[in-house]
Design an enzyme around this catalytic site. Structure first.
Site, PDB file in Angstrom:
ATOM      1  CE  LYS A  53     -13.501  80.043 -25.310  1.00  0.00           C
ATOM      2  NZ  LYS A  53     -12.739  78.802 -25.149  1.00  0.00           N
ATOM      3  CD  GLN A  97      -9.109  78.694 -26.024  1.00  0.00           C
ATOM      4  OE1 GLN A  97      -9.953  79.150 -25.264  1.00  0.00           O
ATOM      5  NE2 GLN A  97      -9.438  78.130 -27.176  1.00  0.00           N
ATOM      6  CG  ASP A 120     -14.008  74.144 -22.146  1.00  0.00           C
ATOM      7  OD1 ASP A 120     -14.958  74.748 -22.678  1.00  0.00           O
ATOM      8  OD2 ASP A 120     -12.816  74.386 -22.388  1.00  0.00           O
TER       9      ASP A 120
END
Ligand code: BQF
Length: 282
Positions: A53, A97, A120
Site C-alpha cells: 500500500k 490493517q 476501506d
C-alpha cells in the site's frame, strides 16, 4: 482456452490515470491527498500488504504515513490514535490493517474511523450505504473486481452471478455490487448444501473462500467468467488462488490469475478511494 484478465496491467492503467488526477489536485490545492495506515503487531502477511500500500501511494503521488504499534497495544490506545487522525485535517484517509490482535475488538476500531476517511469502507455507516447504493467509496476488493469486469468488457446485467464466500469485507458487498448492476446473484457459504450445483450455473463466478484449488474445473460452466479473490499462502511462501487455474483456464471464457489478478486491483481501489476522500474533504 480463456483470456487471462491481467489485473496488474489494468491496475497500471488506472494508477496512471490516478497519477494525472493527483497531479491536477496538487496543482490546484497545493497539497497531496494523504493516507495513514495503522498496523498493530508483526503479522508477516500484514507487513507485506502494508508495504504494498505504501509503495503504491508513492507511485501515484499520495502522501503515505504508516503508524506501527506493538502487539500489546490496548484498544483504548488504538482508539485514541484514530480519534487524533479523525481530527487531523491533513489526513484524508485512515486504514487499520486487519486482522487485529485478539484482545482488540475489530468492530469498535473500524466504526471509530470517521466514515468520510474510512477508505476501506468497512465501517457500519459505509456498509449500510453500499447496500442502499448511496455510497462515496466501495470496499477495495469488490470495487476492484467490478473494475476488472468493466475494463474487460464483461457486462453483469442479466447474468447468473455466483459469489462463494459471505464475509463482510468481500462476499456480502460483492453480492450487493453485482445486484446494483442487475446481475442475478447467488451467495454460497460453508453451510451451502451443494456448492458445485450453484457454481456450475454461474456465468460470472467470484470465489472468496480462502482455500487453495477449491474451485475445480468440473465446478464451472463452459464459457464462464472466473474471478479468483483468494490469496492463499502455500508452502514455500508462494501465493495461490481459490481456483485450480490450469484446469479452469481450459474451460472458462475469462479468468483472473493469482498473483496478478484481483490483488493489485485491491490496492489500486484504495488509492482511488483516498483521492475521492481528499476531494470530498476539500
Ligand atoms: C497480487 C488481504 C487477506 C486478508 C487480509 C497484490 C496484494 C495481494 C496480492 C495485497 C489482502 C490481499 C490485502 C497481490 C492487500 C490483497 O499481485 O496478486 C497485492 O497487498 N492485498 C490486505 O491488505 O489484507 C488482506 C488478503
Amino acid at each position: 482456452m480463456a483470456r487471462i484478465i491481467d489485473g496488474k496491467a489494468i491496475s497500471a492503467e488506472i494508477r496512471a490515470e490516478l497519477a494525472e488526477e493527483i497531479s491536477d489536485f496538487k496543482r490546484e490545492r497545493g497539497f497531496a491527498p494523504s493516507l495513514t495506515v495503522i498496523i498493530v503487531g508483526e503479522d508477516p502477511a500484514s507487513q507485506v500488504y502494508v508495504r504494498n500500500k505504501e509503495k503504491a501511494c508513492v507511485q501515484v503521488g499520495i502522501n503515505s504515513t504508516v503508524i506501527r504499534l506493538p502487539e500489546e497495544t490496548g484498544e483504548t490506545e488504538l482508539l485514541s490514535v484514530i480519534d487524533r487522525l479523525n481530527g487531523d485535517k491533513t489526513v484524508n484517509g485512515i486504514l487499520v490493517q486487519l486482522p487485529l490482535p485478539k484482545h482488540i475488538n475489530e468492530k469498535n476500531v473500524i466504526c471509530a474511523i470517521n466514515p468520510e476517511k474510512d477508505v476501506d469502507a468497512f465501517s457500519y455507516v459505509n456498509a449500510g450505504r453500499i447496500l442502499t447504493g448511496d455510497f462515496d467509496f466501495l470496499p477495495c476488493t469488490p470495487a476492484g473486481v467490478m473494475e476488472l469486469l468493466h475494463r474487460s468488457g464483461i457486462a453483469v446485467e442479466g447474468k447468473e452471478c455466483v459469489v462463494v464466500g459471505r464475509s463482510n469485507i468481500v462476499g456480502k458487498p460483492m453480492a450487493a455490487l453485482l445486484m446494483h448492476e442487475n446481475g442475478t446473484v447467488t451467495v454460497c457459504h460453508s453451510k451451502t448444501k451443494d456448492v458445485p450445483f450453484h457454481t456450475r450455473r454461474a456465468d460470472i463466478l467470484v470465489s472468496a473462500v480462502g482455500k487453495p484449488d477449491f474451485i475445480k474445473p468440473d465446478m464451472i460452466k463452459e464459457g464462464a467468467v472466473v474471478i479468483d479473490v483468494g490469496i492463499n499462502r502455500v508452502t514455500d511462501g508462494k501465493l495461490k488462488g481459490d481456483v485450480d487455474f490450469e484446469g479452469c483456464f481450459e474451460k472458462a471464457e475469462a479468468i483472473t490469475p493469482v498473483p496478478g489478478g484481483v490483488g493489485p486491483m485491491t490496492i489500486t481501489m484504495l488509492l482511488k478511494n483516498t483521492v475521492t476522500a481528499a476531494k470530498k474533504q476539500n
